[in-house]
Scaffold this motif. Structure first.
Motif, PDB file in Angstrom:
ATOM      1  N   UNK A 107      68.639 -43.094  32.493  1.00 30.71           N
ATOM      2  CA  UNK A 107      67.580 -43.423  33.435  1.00 30.71           C
ATOM      3  C   UNK A 107      67.568 -44.905  33.773  1.00 30.71           C
ATOM      4  N   UNK A 108      68.035 -45.720  32.832  1.00 36.03           N
ATOM      5  CA  UNK A 108      68.008 -47.160  33.058  1.00 36.03           C
ATOM      6  C   UNK A 108      68.950 -47.579  34.169  1.00 36.03           C
ATOM      7  N   UNK A 109      69.953 -46.768  34.475  1.00 35.03           N
ATOM      8  CA  UNK A 109      70.879 -47.109  35.551  1.00 35.03           C
ATOM      9  C   UNK A 109      70.251 -46.701  36.874  1.00 35.03           C
ATOM     10  N   UNK A 110      69.893 -47.682  37.675  1.00 39.38           N
ATOM     11  CA  UNK A 110      69.085 -47.420  38.861  1.00 39.38           C
ATOM     12  C   UNK A 110      69.969 -47.019  40.037  1.00 39.38           C
ATOM     13  N   UNK A 111      70.650 -45.902  39.901  1.00 33.91           N
ATOM     14  CA  UNK A 111      71.513 -45.374  40.948  1.00 33.91           C
ATOM     15  C   UNK A 111      70.677 -44.406  41.786  1.00 33.91           C
ATOM     16  N   UNK A 112      70.063 -44.927  42.840  1.00 39.93           N
ATOM     17  CA  UNK A 112      69.090 -44.173  43.615  1.00 39.93           C
ATOM     18  C   UNK A 112      69.778 -43.263  44.627  1.00 39.93           C
ATOM     19  N   UNK A 113      69.128 -42.144  44.973  1.00 40.51           N
ATOM     20  CA  UNK A 113      69.649 -41.276  46.016  1.00 40.51           C
ATOM     21  C   UNK A 113      69.328 -41.877  47.385  1.00 40.51           C
ATOM     22  N   UNK A 114      70.180 -41.595  48.345  1.00 42.10           N
ATOM     23  CA  UNK A 114      70.057 -42.188  49.673  1.00 42.10           C
ATOM     24  C   UNK A 114      68.725 -41.865  50.342  1.00 42.10           C
ATOM     25  N   UNK A 115      68.232 -40.645  50.151  1.00 40.44           N
ATOM     26  CA  UNK A 115      67.003 -40.258  50.841  1.00 40.44           C
ATOM     27  C   UNK A 115      65.768 -40.955  50.281  1.00 40.44           C
ATOM     28  N   UNK A 116      65.916 -41.696  49.191  1.00 40.54           N
ATOM     29  CA  UNK A 116      64.799 -42.444  48.628  1.00 40.54           C
ATOM     30  C   UNK A 116      64.647 -43.819  49.272  1.00 40.54           C
ATOM     31  N   UNK A 117      65.621 -44.242  50.086  1.00 39.82           N
ATOM     32  CA  UNK A 117      65.607 -45.608  50.613  1.00 39.82           C
ATOM     33  C   UNK A 117      64.390 -45.905  51.487  1.00 39.82           C
ATOM     34  N   UNK A 118      64.035 -45.056  52.471  1.00 41.96           N
ATOM     35  CA  UNK A 118      62.866 -45.387  53.307  1.00 41.96           C
ATOM     36  C   UNK A 118      61.589 -45.580  52.487  1.00 41.96           C
ATOM     37  N   UNK A 119      61.353 -44.688  51.542  1.00 41.49           N
ATOM     38  CA  UNK A 119      60.159 -44.805  50.699  1.00 41.49           C
ATOM     39  C   UNK A 119      60.230 -46.051  49.822  1.00 41.49           C
ATOM     40  N   UNK A 120      61.426 -46.336  49.313  1.00 44.39           N
ATOM     41  CA  UNK A 120      61.606 -47.530  48.488  1.00 44.39           C
ATOM     42  C   UNK A 120      61.257 -48.796  49.265  1.00 44.39           C
ATOM     43  N   UNK A 121      61.698 -48.872  50.526  1.00 41.99           N
ATOM     44  CA  UNK A 121      61.444 -50.062  51.334  1.00 41.99           C
ATOM     45  C   UNK A 121      59.961 -50.286  51.574  1.00 41.99           C
ATOM     46  N   UNK A 122      59.200 -49.197  51.608  1.00 41.79           N
ATOM     47  CA  UNK A 122      57.764 -49.316  51.841  1.00 41.79           C
ATOM     48  C   UNK A 122      57.049 -49.988  50.670  1.00 41.79           C
ATOM     49  N   UNK A 123      57.684 -50.019  49.510  1.00 41.90           N
ATOM     50  CA  UNK A 123      57.049 -50.603  48.337  1.00 41.90           C
ATOM     51  C   UNK A 123      57.271 -52.112  48.244  1.00 41.90           C
ATOM     52  N   UNK A 124      58.079 -52.676  49.152  1.00 41.09           N
ATOM     53  CA  UNK A 124      58.433 -54.100  49.089  1.00 41.09           C
ATOM     54  C   UNK A 124      57.791 -54.828  50.264  1.00 41.09           C
ATOM     55  N   UNK A 125      57.058 -55.880  49.966  1.00 39.70           N
ATOM     56  CA  UNK A 125      56.359 -56.610  51.028  1.00 39.70           C
ATOM     57  C   UNK A 125      57.325 -57.417  51.889  1.00 39.70           C
ATOM     58  N   UNK A 126      58.219 -58.158  51.265  1.00 37.86           N
ATOM     59  CA  UNK A 126      59.196 -58.987  52.002  1.00 37.86           C
ATOM     60  C   UNK A 126      60.580 -58.677  51.434  1.00 37.86           C
ATOM     61  N   UNK A 127      61.246 -57.660  51.943  1.00 30.56           N
ATOM     62  CA  UNK A 127      62.516 -57.219  51.342  1.00 30.56           C
ATOM     63  C   UNK A 127      63.600 -58.292  51.333  1.00 30.56           C
ATOM     64  N   UNK A 128      64.380 -58.261  50.261  1.00 25.08           N
ATOM     65  CA  UNK A 128      65.539 -59.129  50.066  1.00 25.08           C
ATOM     66  C   UNK A 128      66.648 -58.219  49.542  1.00 25.08           C
ATOM     67  N   UNK A 129      67.611 -57.893  50.412  1.00 28.15           N
ATOM     68  CA  UNK A 129      68.626 -56.897  50.096  1.00 28.15           C
ATOM     69  C   UNK A 129      70.020 -57.496  50.162  1.00 28.15           C
ATOM     70  N   UNK A 130      70.935 -56.893  49.426  1.00 33.12           N
ATOM     71  CA  UNK A 130      72.357 -57.223  49.525  1.00 33.12           C
ATOM     72  C   UNK A 130      73.106 -55.967  49.930  1.00 33.12           C
ATOM     73  N   UNK A 131      73.914 -56.074  50.995  1.00 31.90           N
ATOM     74  CA  UNK A 131      74.732 -54.953  51.469  1.00 31.90           C
ATOM     75  C   UNK A 131      76.193 -55.340  51.321  1.00 31.90           C
TER      76      UNK A 131
END
Length: 251
Positions: A80-104
């Motif tokens: 569980x500690x390995x935060x390998x998220x599923x793709x469909x969780x991304x939109x919801x995940x972004x809603x939890x961050x006020x000022x996103x800082x991402x690396x692609x």
């Protein structure tokens, strides 16, 4: 069983999800205090310990630098500690961050580069790392080891269509900054203080054309010597910490 190896990766796993470890393999006769600490932690969690020769550990990791320790995890069990998220969780995940800082990372294929990028991303406060599934390395044991614990805490998304994901990010108000050697503007002329994603290309050819076209801004890292480019993991560190410098007061 599958395995994780390396002192930092195994230490993080034992600290945050010891129940996922079926056995700990340690090099025989070690006097390394960090390995002895892992041994003690495994004993406290009633984890079976196997003492192996260095050659046996080499064989189990195909010669990769295991640092004298391998954690055996049951096949099919994703710690569980390995935060390998599923793709469909991304939109919801972004809603939890006020000022996103991402690396692609666009088709980075070397696990050592990915691990080093994850380590820099975590240190700089990046909220998530996004990579395409096609032609990119994932969270392999080698990448997790090089990440030195960052893979256990940095959300990691593998997406089917990177161009579509870039469009999603733009719709969410996230500005895309791509590193490209041919860009006229430099990294020091960019404003990284808002919701951003820094986009880096692969080890050989940089950003793919379609990825480059989706970026809002392109920038270069000024090179003062004879070499023309940096390793992608080094470039990630330069870019992320320039952004972190600008964002230091952002909550």
């Amino acid at each position: 069983m599958s395995s994780l190896f390396g002192i930092h990766a195994v230490a993080a796993l034992l600290s945050h999800q010891p129940e996922s470890v079926q056995a700990l393999c340690l090099v025989k006769g070690t006097l390394n205090p960090r390995l002895l600490a892992l041994e003690e932690k495994a004993k406290k969690n009633n984890i079976r310990i196997r003492y192996e020769t260095s050659q046996t550990l080499d064989a189990q990791t195909n010669g990769a630098a295991h640092q004298g320790v391998i954690a055996m995890v049951e096949n099919g069990v994703q710690p569980k500690a390995l935060t390998n998220y599923s793709e469909n969780m991304l939109p919801e995940f972004l809603e939890t961050i006020e000022v996103p800082f991402l690396l692609i990372l666009d088709t980075v294929q070397d696990p050592h580069n990915l691990g080093a990028c994850l380590r820099s991303a975590n240190a700089a406060g990046v909220h998530a790392v996004i990579v395409p599934k096609d032609k990119s390395v994932g969270l392999t044991p080698a990448a997790i080891k090089v990440a030195c614990g960052a893979a256990e805490f940095t959300p990691f998304f593998q997406v089917t269509n990177l161009a579509r994901t870039l469009e999603l990010l733009k719709q969410k108000g996230i500005w895309l900054f791509g590193a490209a050697g041919e860009a006229s503007a430099t990294i020091y002329q960019q404003d990284f203080s808002g919701p951003i994603a820094i986009v880096l290309g692969n080890e050989e050819s940089g950003l793919r054309r379609l990825t480059r076209e989706h970026c809002d801004h392109l920038f270069q890292i000024p090179m003062c010597g004879q070499v023309e480019s940096l390793n992608v993991s080094v470039a990630a560190g330069v870019c992320l910490f320039e952004a972190q410098r600008q964002r230091i007061n952002i909550k």
